[in-house]
Motif scaffolding. Structure first.
Motif, PDB file in Angstrom:
ATOM      1  N   ALA A  91      29.209  23.063  31.978  1.00  0.00           N
ATOM      2  CA  ALA A  91      28.069  23.488  32.802  1.00  0.00           C
ATOM      3  C   ALA A  91      28.075  22.818  34.173  1.00  0.00           C
ATOM      4  CB  ALA A  91      26.754  23.172  32.091  1.00  0.00           C
ATOM      5  N   LEU A  92      27.523  23.528  35.132  1.00  0.00           N
ATOM      6  CA  LEU A  92      27.368  23.043  36.490  1.00  0.00           C
ATOM      7  C   LEU A  92      25.971  23.442  36.956  1.00  0.00           C
ATOM      8  CD1 LEU A  92      28.584  21.965  39.188  1.00  0.00           C
ATOM      9  CD2 LEU A  92      29.230  24.321  39.647  1.00  0.00           C
ATOM     10  N   ARG A  93      25.232  22.494  37.521  1.00  0.00           N
ATOM     11  CA  ARG A  93      23.889  22.772  38.029  1.00  0.00           C
ATOM     12  C   ARG A  93      23.770  22.179  39.435  1.00  0.00           C
ATOM     13  NH1 ARG A  93      24.251  25.087  33.954  1.00  0.00           N
ATOM     14  NH2 ARG A  93      22.862  25.202  32.185  1.00  0.00           N
ATOM     15  N   SER A  94      22.989  22.824  40.262  1.00  0.00           N
ATOM     16  CA  SER A  94      22.728  22.331  41.616  1.00  0.00           C
ATOM     17  C   SER A  94      21.250  22.437  41.912  1.00  0.00           C
ATOM     18  CB  SER A  94      23.486  23.161  42.654  1.00  0.00           C
ATOM     19  OG  SER A  94      24.854  22.907  42.603  1.00  0.00           O
ATOM     20  N   GLU A  95      20.758  21.487  42.667  1.00  0.00           N
ATOM     21  CA  GLU A  95      19.399  21.531  43.189  1.00  0.00           C
ATOM     22  C   GLU A  95      19.525  21.694  44.695  1.00  0.00           C
ATOM     23  OE1 GLU A  95      16.916  21.878  41.297  1.00  0.00           O
ATOM     24  OE2 GLU A  95      17.871  21.276  39.416  1.00  0.00           O
ATOM     25  N   ILE A  96      19.055  22.829  45.183  1.00  0.00           N
ATOM     26  CA  ILE A  96      19.184  23.169  46.594  1.00  0.00           C
ATOM     27  C   ILE A  96      17.825  23.002  47.274  1.00  0.00           C
ATOM     28  CG2 ILE A  96      19.842  24.977  48.252  1.00  0.00           C
ATOM     29  CD1 ILE A  96      22.151  24.127  46.406  1.00  0.00           C
ATOM     30  N   ASN A  97      17.817  22.260  48.381  1.00  0.00           N
ATOM     31  CA  ASN A  97      16.600  22.037  49.169  1.00  0.00           C
ATOM     32  C   ASN A  97      15.444  21.516  48.327  1.00  0.00           C
ATOM     33  OD1 ASN A  97      18.036  23.018  51.343  1.00  0.00           O
ATOM     34  ND2 ASN A  97      17.107  25.039  51.284  1.00  0.00           N
ATOM     35  N   ALA A  98      15.736  20.692  47.343  1.00  0.00           N
ATOM     36  CA  ALA A  98      14.701  20.150  46.468  1.00  0.00           C
ATOM     37  C   ALA A  98      13.978  18.959  47.089  1.00  0.00           C
ATOM     38  CB  ALA A  98      15.311  19.733  45.131  1.00  0.00           C
TER      39      ALA A  98
END
Length: 148
Positions: A91-98
């Motif tokens: 799995a890969l997760r990203s938090e963008i502009n958080a």
């Protein structure tokens, strides 16, 4: 896969802690940041706006699903961002502009057993991204995305 639960709060105090371990060039950036200049909700869905990857999470596991808790605190101790991931193998997760640009303390906890804490500067550069990696029971928490 379990749904992500995310709580987001806008950080209004962008001071750096005297004890924060920031590199000198990035420390200068942190001192210049004004929280009123950054709005974490602006531009998230606007394709004309440069989006910033604040957190990058990877699982190198082949068979195990990991539960990972992530908490990001502002210098004043307030929780600026928190979430729980159910990371399936690969799995890969990203938090963008958080989060707005600033100095933070990031704490990652793997299945209530292993925990890592890192003080870092989060901004719109690759060096300003928090990298969390899990696999084979190991938890790694570093500042910056680097070419390997």
């Amino acid at each position: 896969m379990a749904p992500q639960q995310t709580t987001r709060r806008r950080v209004t105090d962008e001071r750096t802690d005297a004890g924060a371990a920031l590199s000198p060039s990035r420390e200068a950036v942190a001192d210049e940041v004004e929280s009123d200049d950054v709005d974490s909700d602006v531009g998230v869905d606007d394709p004309r706006t440069l989006n910033s990857e604040d957190v990058h999470v990877r699982s190198y596991a082949h068979e195990t699903t990991y539960e990972l808790d992530l908490e990001v605190r502002a210098p004043d101790g307030d929780v600026a961002f928190e979430t729980t991931y159910a990371l399936e193998p690969g799995a890969l997760r990203s938090e963008i502009n958080a989060l707005p640009t600033g100095a933070y303390e990031v704490r990652a906890t793997l299945g209530d057993e292993r925990s890592r804490t890192l003080r870092c500067l989060i901004d719109d550069s690759p060096d300003g991204t928090v990298l969390v990696e899990v696999g084979n029971g190991v938890l790694s928490l570093t500042e910056g995305l680097h070419d390997r």
